[in-house]
Design a protein around this motif. Structure first.
Motif, mmCIF file in Angstrom:
data_model
loop_
_atom_site.group_PDB
_atom_site.id
_atom_site.type_symbol
_atom_site.label_atom_id
_atom_site.label_comp_id
_atom_site.label_asym_id
_atom_site.label_seq_id
_atom_site.Cartn_x
_atom_site.Cartn_y
_atom_site.Cartn_z
ATOM 1 N N LEU A 130 17.242 13.362 -6.564
ATOM 2 C CA LEU A 130 15.973 14.072 -6.394
ATOM 3 C C LEU A 130 14.836 13.074 -6.207
ATOM 4 C CD1 LEU A 130 14.398 16.774 -6.481
ATOM 5 C CD2 LEU A 130 14.217 16.456 -8.965
ATOM 6 N N LEU A 131 14.918 11.968 -6.940
ATOM 7 C CA LEU A 131 13.914 10.909 -6.806
ATOM 8 C C LEU A 131 13.882 10.367 -5.388
ATOM 9 C CD1 LEU A 131 11.929 9.016 -8.380
ATOM 10 C CD2 LEU A 131 13.869 7.489 -8.698
ATOM 11 N N LEU A 132 15.052 10.109 -4.812
ATOM 12 C CA LEU A 132 15.118 9.609 -3.437
ATOM 13 C C LEU A 132 14.565 10.639 -2.462
ATOM 14 C CD1 LEU A 132 16.026 7.572 -1.310
ATOM 15 C CD2 LEU A 132 18.314 8.594 -1.409
ATOM 16 N N ALA A 133 14.896 11.933 -2.689
ATOM 17 C CA ALA A 133 14.411 12.980 -1.788
ATOM 18 C C ALA A 133 12.893 13.080 -1.825
ATOM 19 C CB ALA A 133 15.047 14.319 -2.165
ATOM 20 N N VAL A 134 12.313 13.004 -3.032
ATOM 21 C CA VAL A 134 10.860 13.110 -3.175
ATOM 22 C C VAL A 134 10.178 11.905 -2.524
ATOM 23 C CG1 VAL A 134 8.971 13.072 -4.839
ATOM 24 C CG2 VAL A 134 10.926 14.570 -5.217
ATOM 25 N N VAL A 135 10.723 10.709 -2.764
ATOM 26 C CA VAL A 135 10.134 9.503 -2.177
ATOM 27 C C VAL A 135 10.263 9.540 -0.657
ATOM 28 C CG1 VAL A 135 10.358 6.995 -1.990
ATOM 29 C CG2 VAL A 135 10.463 8.083 -4.225
ATOM 30 N N PHE A 136 11.392 10.004 -0.143
ATOM 31 C CA PHE A 136 11.580 10.094 1.309
ATOM 32 C C PHE A 136 10.574 11.055 1.927
ATOM 33 C CE2 PHE A 136 13.640 12.373 4.874
ATOM 34 C CZ PHE A 136 13.659 11.335 5.783
ATOM 35 N N ASP A 137 10.370 12.203 1.271
ATOM 36 C CA ASP A 137 9.403 13.174 1.786
ATOM 37 C C ASP A 137 7.989 12.592 1.769
ATOM 38 O OD1 ASP A 137 8.669 16.022 2.557
ATOM 39 O OD2 ASP A 137 7.520 15.811 0.706
ATOM 40 N N THR A 138 7.651 11.927 0.658
ATOM 41 C CA THR A 138 6.329 11.294 0.565
ATOM 42 C C THR A 138 6.180 10.191 1.600
ATOM 43 O OG1 THR A 138 6.343 11.737 -1.813
ATOM 44 C CG2 THR A 138 4.721 10.164 -1.007
ATOM 45 N N PHE A 139 7.235 9.389 1.761
ATOM 46 C CA PHE A 139 7.212 8.284 2.725
ATOM 47 C C PHE A 139 7.009 8.815 4.140
ATOM 48 C CE2 PHE A 139 9.177 5.307 5.630
ATOM 49 C CZ PHE A 139 8.747 4.081 5.177
ATOM 50 N N ASN A 140 7.719 9.884 4.476
ATOM 51 C CA ASN A 140 7.608 10.487 5.800
ATOM 52 C C ASN A 140 6.192 10.969 6.052
ATOM 53 O OD1 ASN A 140 8.560 11.321 8.268
ATOM 54 N ND2 ASN A 140 9.335 13.260 7.524
ATOM 55 N N ASP A 141 5.597 11.598 5.039
ATOM 56 C CA ASP A 141 4.224 12.085 5.171
ATOM 57 C C ASP A 141 3.239 10.929 5.307
ATOM 58 O OD1 ASP A 141 2.229 14.273 5.032
ATOM 59 O OD2 ASP A 141 1.666 13.304 3.143
ATOM 60 N N ILE A 142 3.462 9.860 4.536
ATOM 61 C CA ILE A 142 2.576 8.687 4.597
ATOM 62 C C ILE A 142 2.663 8.029 5.975
ATOM 63 C CG2 ILE A 142 2.238 6.348 3.706
ATOM 64 C CD1 ILE A 142 3.061 7.397 0.956
ATOM 65 N N ARG B 123 0.836 -1.202 0.000
ATOM 66 C CA ARG B 123 0.000 0.000 0.000
ATOM 67 C C ARG B 123 0.872 1.255 0.000
ATOM 68 N NH1 ARG B 123 -2.326 -0.739 4.634
ATOM 69 N NH2 ARG B 123 -3.689 -2.351 3.821
ATOM 70 N N GLN B 124 1.958 1.204 0.758
ATOM 71 C CA GLN B 124 2.857 2.355 0.827
ATOM 72 C C GLN B 124 3.562 2.590 -0.509
ATOM 73 O OE1 GLN B 124 5.205 1.975 4.366
ATOM 74 N NE2 GLN B 124 4.693 4.042 4.945
ATOM 75 N N ILE B 125 3.921 1.494 -1.179
ATOM 76 C CA ILE B 125 4.558 1.615 -2.497
ATOM 77 C C ILE B 125 3.597 2.264 -3.481
ATOM 78 C CG2 ILE B 125 5.373 0.270 -4.476
ATOM 79 C CD1 ILE B 125 6.626 -1.680 -2.463
ATOM 80 N N PHE B 126 2.351 1.813 -3.488
ATOM 81 C CA PHE B 126 1.364 2.386 -4.411
ATOM 82 C C PHE B 126 1.071 3.847 -4.076
ATOM 83 C CE2 PHE B 126 -0.110 -2.195 -4.896
ATOM 84 C CZ PHE B 126 0.570 -2.359 -6.102
ATOM 85 N N GLN B 127 1.067 4.180 -2.781
ATOM 86 C CA GLN B 127 0.826 5.573 -2.396
ATOM 87 C C GLN B 127 1.997 6.476 -2.776
ATOM 88 O OE1 GLN B 127 0.094 5.028 1.803
ATOM 89 N NE2 GLN B 127 -2.116 4.849 1.540
ATOM 90 N N SER B 128 3.211 5.897 -2.862
ATOM 91 C CA SER B 128 4.393 6.685 -3.224
ATOM 92 C C SER B 128 4.567 6.799 -4.732
ATOM 93 C CB SER B 128 5.652 6.038 -2.617
ATOM 94 O OG SER B 128 5.556 5.939 -1.221
ATOM 95 N N LEU B 129 3.746 6.090 -5.505
ATOM 96 C CA LEU B 129 3.933 6.064 -6.951
ATOM 97 C C LEU B 129 3.710 7.411 -7.648
ATOM 98 C CD1 LEU B 129 2.560 2.631 -8.216
ATOM 99 C CD2 LEU B 129 4.916 3.450 -8.168
ATOM 100 N N PRO B 130 2.670 8.203 -7.302
ATOM 101 C CA PRO B 130 2.439 9.454 -8.055
ATOM 102 C C PRO B 130 3.648 10.375 -8.118
ATOM 103 C CG PRO B 130 0.512 8.920 -6.743
ATOM 104 C CD PRO B 130 1.567 7.940 -6.362
ATOM 105 N N PRO B 131 4.281 10.741 -6.974
ATOM 106 C CA PRO B 131 5.476 11.589 -7.095
ATOM 107 C C PRO B 131 6.636 10.869 -7.756
ATOM 108 C CG PRO B 131 5.167 10.915 -4.819
ATOM 109 C CD PRO B 131 3.942 10.490 -5.560
ATOM 110 N N PHE B 132 6.725 9.546 -7.541
ATOM 111 C CA PHE B 132 7.789 8.777 -8.168
ATOM 112 C C PHE B 132 7.644 8.808 -9.688
ATOM 113 C CE2 PHE B 132 9.846 5.033 -9.830
ATOM 114 C CZ PHE B 132 10.995 4.904 -9.066
ATOM 115 N N ILE B 133 6.429 8.626 -10.174
ATOM 116 C CA ILE B 133 6.195 8.628 -11.619
ATOM 117 C C ILE B 133 6.500 9.997 -12.219
ATOM 118 C CG2 ILE B 133 4.377 8.444 -13.370
ATOM 119 C CD1 ILE B 133 3.135 6.221 -11.686
#
Length: 817
Positions: A314-326, A223-233
């Motif tokens: 930048l990809l790692l930073a965006v995913v980390f920020d999204t992950f932290n928020d999730i 679920r977390q992977i799918f929630q992180s997909l929009p910024p990752f994509i």
């Protein structure tokens, strides 16, 4: 605190599905509480033809039975809160309750897990099978049908519990049902035709494992992977955009060079720049153009600087920020979900005469269903730990701490400071001196010095070894000396601290294990037991003790240990992706790679196997890449792991592509992107856990974090006797054994009370409660406002219970107050 023995009428009386009302309470029924006939929302069949003389007894029995139903329903609500199960899946009647209880026990969970594993392991036996595990088509198709029939039974129990309408609303269950239908048809076709066909849908079998009760952490990861997909994509599209631009530019710049095979077509240009992103083909991809014009290196330097060092980070930073928020939103959601579950349970346990709290009798009834293995003493201690107001009733405010308190393990607090306090004076002084010694800094730093010297000695000893047999028949004297020192240390600590206190420390357990393995290694060397020589290699593990010296290292190691359960679930998530890609790879690429294949490709040397004579010798030139194939599930997993590492992964891709079609590259590129997503999530998780712990440590400098959660409660002899009497009156005298032993112990030592310590390890949820304590109150207020806005106007509750708002989630039954 006095124990309340009074019984009265429940505050909430629910009506059954047919609309019949609950019976009115008797004026005085031996002071027995009389709940509604339905015990919550579950139908109970009562014999209405009882004679008038036995009416009182019948209603007493009915009241007790219905209270049992209330306890059970409250326990289910609390379990749903703990497991984060949605409340619309709550059982709605007696039939649904029976199915719910059947589907929520460990035997059913094990059956579910075993069935899922059987379906996954069939890939070892189905074509293309592992040679030694190959089964006939009839055998493996029959096993598959059997497993699928078991899954049908599991889903039928789930439908019986949920009801058809709720069943089709449950997305994961509907996906599982659709996959089951497809698998069932394919298994029957294979059994009838007695031959296998292309079955890519076997990759969907992992859904049965993901849906298992024991794989809840895997579902959360997905679920977390799918929630992180929009910024990752979004970032991925930016990365691919620059890749296409550079591919077109590279084609125009380098295609005129006929000696450059990397940019001769736009397709090759795109593929090689994609591989260059992983640095697997660098600098090979640059050399043909670099040999012709040294300035061509600017193209590759700019490309790698933008794509690899900027956009990938930048990809790692965006995913980390999204992950932290999730993670924060997930904590908030679970916290409010538990709070709602507690409110549901609270309503089922309060009574009409005393709506301001839960008595011990009803709290004990709840724990009999929620924690069946908890003894009577622990139930009372849990009740008392919750009851901060020291009154006979647990209020809603106190009951909100249920999940934090119910996990405590209670033990009587020792009156003695040390285990040897009651020994004769001479023995006491000896053991006291040992205790002072092992707790002294001199002793600790002496042992650290010994460990450091031992590590240097092992390093020098290993450096001087030559190839061949590393283990001598003679035991090295250094081994005996250092093992003797460690053995003396273990003996001193065990006698000075006591076995219980010594083994309660994780580091002491580690020291004990390493010393034990070192002793076993000595036995293996002394008695020449070659199969056990590997134990000797574990000696350097003692060096890990040196990390205790520095606080930062301790924090890193503590974070590692905390991450192990979650890392295991992330590893299982990655294996599930491996399984899916392995099945697809076997269906399309099984048998296409072999020795001396790929002769028309640029990687032919990696697959070439030839022998030729040079003088009087026969020289074998063997390229080992033919072993990286998809001929069975085990080979496929090894090949996919090599692709994950990405070192020379393009050789595997080009080898397969030369034997099939250029479209095969899509399989390898998609696999790289998927693993990049999962690995980025893993890195983000590690960063989040470490940063969270560092922030918590800075915010709570004086916290006793290493000791976990500790709660101290004192119970008097009078309270214990009152609890024993309560159990005797409720015909549960067999549960009072520990309480009676406690009374005898108090009498023996002339004590009027005993102090108990409740302990449990500190979880991330506890840390989050402290980190977000200022925001949590805002969340609670926001949650209350949302409940008020969603709840229709109902008859007002009594003033004493005005803080408890009606919940709209309980729409399946009417409430009579």
């Amino acid at each position: 605190m006095a124990v309340s023995m009074d019984d009265d009428v429940p505050l909430i009386l629910t009506l059954d599905d047919s609309g019949s009302s609950a019976s009115a309470p008797l004026d005085d029924l031996d002071r027995e509480e009389l709940p509604n006939e339905n015990g919550g929302s579950y139908d109970v069949i009562n014999d209405a033809s009882s004679p008038a003389a036995g009416e009182c007894c019948a209603q007493q029995s009915s009241a007790r039975h219905n209270w049992e139903m209330n306890y059970q329903e409250a326990a289910i609500y609390l379990q749903e809160g703990e497991d984060n199960d949605k409340f619309f899946t709550h059982p709605k009647n007696a039939k649904a309750l029976a199915a719910y209880l059947f589907a929520h026990n460990h035997l059913f969970y094990l059956m579910e897990l075993s069935t899922a594993l059987l379906l996954l392991l069939l890939s070892l036996c189905e074509a293309p099978a592992v040679p030694m595990l190959r089964l006939g088509i009839f055998v493996h198709a029959t096993l598959e049908l059997f497993a699928l029939i078991v899954v049908v039974f599991e889903l039928s129990m789930k439908m019986r519990w949920l009801g058809f309408q709720t069943f089709i609303r449950h997305k994961r269950t509907m996906v599982k049902t659709c996959v089951l239908f497809v698998q069932f048809i394919e298994a029957i076709v294979v059994l009838v035709r007695q031959t296998s066909h292309v079955r890519i849908t076997r990759a969907l079998r992992c859904i049965f494992l993901v849906d298992c009760r024991y794989c809840g952490a895997v579902r959360r990861n997905l679920r977390q992977i799918f929630q992180s997909l929009p910024p990752f994509i979004d970032i991925l599209l930016l990365l691919l955009f620059f890749m296409v631009i550079f591919a077109i530019l590279g084609f125009y710049l380098f295609s005129p060079n006929h000696s450059d095979p990397y940019f001769n077509t736009l397709e090759n240009s795109l593929v090689n720049l994609f591989v260059l992103l992983t640095t697997s083909n660098f600098p090979d991809v640059m050399m043909p153009s670099y040999a012709r014009n040294p300035w061509s290196c600017v193209f590759f330097i700019v490309y790698l600087s933008i794509e690899l060092y900027f956009i990938m980070n930048l990809l790692l930073a965006v995913v980390f920020d999204t992950f932290n928020d999730i993670e924060k939103r997930k904590f908030k959601s679970l916290l409010l979900h538990k709070r709602t579950a507690i409110q549901h349970a609270y309503r089922l346990l309060i009574t009409k005469q005393r709506p301001s709290g839960i008595s011990f009798k009803h709290f004990e009834g709840l724990l009999r269903f929620y924690k069946p293995r908890m003894c009577a003493r622990e139930r009372y201690l849990t009740f008392k730990a919750l009851n901060q107001s020291n009154t006979p009733l647990v209020s809603l405010k106190d009951f909100y701490n249920f999940y934090e308190v119910v996990g405590l393990k209670w033990k009587a607090k020792r009156n003695r400071e040390h285990w040897f306090d009651d020994l004769p004076r001479t023995a006491f002084l000896i053991f006291k001196g040992i205790n002072i010694l092992v707790n002294s800094r001199v002793f600790q730093y002496t042992m650290y010095t010994v460990v450091a010297v031992n590590g240097i000695w092992i390093l020098v000893e290993t450096f001087m070894l030559q190839g061949g047999n590393f283990f001598s028949r003679n035991v090295p004297w250094s081994y005996i000396v250092f093992l003797t020192i460690y053995g003396v240390e273990l003996l001193l600590k065990t006698t000075g601290l006591g076995p219980v206190e010594y083994l309660s420390s994780g580091w002491n357990l580690f020291d004990f294990s390493v010393t034990l393995f070192a002793f076993l290694g000595l036995m293996a060397l002394a008695f020449n037991m070659e199969p056990f020589y590997f134990i000797v290699v574990l000696r350097p593990l003692q060096l890990l003790r040196l990390f205790k010296l520095k606080k930062r290292y301790r924090n890193v190691l503590d974070t590692m240990f905390e991450l192990f359960p979650r890392m295991a679930s992330l590893g299982l998530t990655l294996l599930i992706f491996y399984y899916c890609f392995a099945i697809v790879g076997m269906e399309f690429f099984a048998g296409v790679v072999y020795r001396n294949c790929c002769n028309t490709s640029t990687v032919a040397d990696s697959y070439r196997w030839v022998n030729h004579t040079v003088g009087n010798k026969t020289v074998v030139e063997e390229g080992y890449y033919y072993l990286n194939n998809f001929d069975n599930i085990l080979n496929s997993f090894v090949t996919l792991f090599e692709l994950t590492v990405v070192n020379d992964w393009y050789i595997i891709m080009e080898g397969v592509t030369s034997q099939t079609t250029h479209w095969s590259r899509l399989y390898f590129m998609i696999f790289y992107i998927v693993t990049m997503v999962v690995m980025t999530i893993i890195v983000a998780f590690i960063l989040d856990a470490f940063v969270f712990r560092m922030n918590y440590t800075r915010k709570n400098q004086d916290s006793e974090e290493d000791n976990g959660i500790v709660l101290e409660k004192e119970i008097s002899k009078e309270e214990v006797v009152g609890i024993i009497e309560l159990y005797k009156r409720s015909s549960a005298a067999t549960e009072t054994t520990q309480l009676q032993k406690l009374v005898l112990q108090m009498d023996k030592y002339g004590q009027m009370s005993t102090v108990f310590l409740g302990r449990r390890s500190r979880t991330k949820s506890d840390l989050s409660m402290k980190m977000y304590e200022e925001e949590i109150q805002e969340w609670y207020e926001e949650h209350s406002r949302e409940e008020e806005s969603q709840t229709p106007l109902q008859e007002p509750a009594p003033a004493s219970n005005s803080s408890l708002k009606p919940l709209s989630l309980r729409q399946r039954s009417q409430t009579v107050i």
